[in-house]
Write an enzyme that holds these catalytic residues in place. Structure first.
Site, mmCIF file in Angstrom:
data_model
loop_
_atom_site.group_PDB
_atom_site.id
_atom_site.type_symbol
_atom_site.label_atom_id
_atom_site.label_comp_id
_atom_site.label_asym_id
_atom_site.label_seq_id
_atom_site.Cartn_x
_atom_site.Cartn_y
_atom_site.Cartn_z
ATOM 1 C CG HIS A 75 62.039 21.647 99.029
ATOM 2 N ND1 HIS A 75 62.143 20.391 98.500
ATOM 3 C CD2 HIS A 75 62.057 22.504 97.981
ATOM 4 C CE1 HIS A 75 62.241 20.488 97.193
ATOM 5 N NE2 HIS A 75 62.185 21.752 96.848
ATOM 6 N N PRO A 76 59.753 20.702 102.649
ATOM 7 C CG PRO A 76 59.155 18.444 102.699
ATOM 8 C CD PRO A 76 59.467 19.578 101.751
ATOM 9 C CG PHE A 127 69.443 19.719 105.262
ATOM 10 C CD1 PHE A 127 70.729 20.144 104.979
ATOM 11 C CD2 PHE A 127 69.128 18.385 105.079
ATOM 12 C CE1 PHE A 127 71.685 19.258 104.519
ATOM 13 C CE2 PHE A 127 70.079 17.483 104.629
ATOM 14 C CZ PHE A 127 71.367 17.920 104.345
ATOM 15 C CB ALA A 130 68.370 14.280 95.964
ATOM 16 C CB VAL A 131 66.095 11.643 100.971
ATOM 17 C CG1 VAL A 131 66.269 12.913 101.780
ATOM 18 C CG2 VAL A 131 64.677 11.517 100.447
#
Length: 176
Positions: A75-76, A127, A130-131
């Protein structure tokens, strides 16, 4: 509701390669999850967002710690590459832009960079949250709060968030 909607193409009708081509990207750079889910066998229940999300999550949850860590590390950073114009996966880019992470103030951008570095140093992976549906201020608050978690709690939280991201990606594909 998108979760009970049928996916198209229907997962249970696809051969392994077609299934991985269609659904192998819902877990960031980790098509092996889709491949294992397909090899375990799919049924008509897996043709819904809810069913396929549960099937994929079961594979990820059952993976050994090393494999899970590899997925987490795929994940970025939030407001990292997106904010400086570097490429993300289409899903990650759209999700971060939707939360306004491409419109950070200079102060917010610096805060994200500081928190990204502190989080990676503490936990060994980026970190993950789910944005979708969150504003960057809410994300910063969650970021700051979760830095206080112990390693086991945070790893479990990150795994749950990855599964949530995958479910949201499937729902978006079903039109929700």
């Amino acid at each position: 509701m998108a979760e009970t909607e049928r996916l198209s193409p229907r997962p249970s009708t696809l051969d392994e390669d077609a299934f991985v081509a269609c659904y192998g990207d819902v877990y960031e750079h980790s098509p092996w999850i889709a491949r294992q889910a397909h090899r375990a066998g799919l049924s008509a229940r897996d043709d819904t967002v809810e069913g396929l999300a549960a099937r994929l999550a079961a594979v990820f949850d059952a993976a050994d710690a090393g494999a899970q860590l590899t997925v987490l590390r795929a994940h970025p950073d939030l407001a990292g590459k997106l904010a400086v114009g570097e490429a993300l996966t289409a899903d990650s880019g759209a999700e971060q832009a939707g939360a306004g992470l491409n419109r950070c103030t200079e102060e917010e951008f610096e805060r994200f960079q500081t928190l990204n570095a502190a989080y990676r140093a503490r936990f060994g992976f980026p970190f993950i949250v789910a944005v979708r549906g969150l504003h960057r201020r809410e994300i910063l608050q969650a970021f700051e709060a979760r830095l206080n978690n112990d390693a086991n709690t945070e790893r479990a939280t990150a795994v749950a968030q990855v599964n949530r991201i995958a479910r949201l990606r499937l729902a978006a594909r079903a039109g929700g």
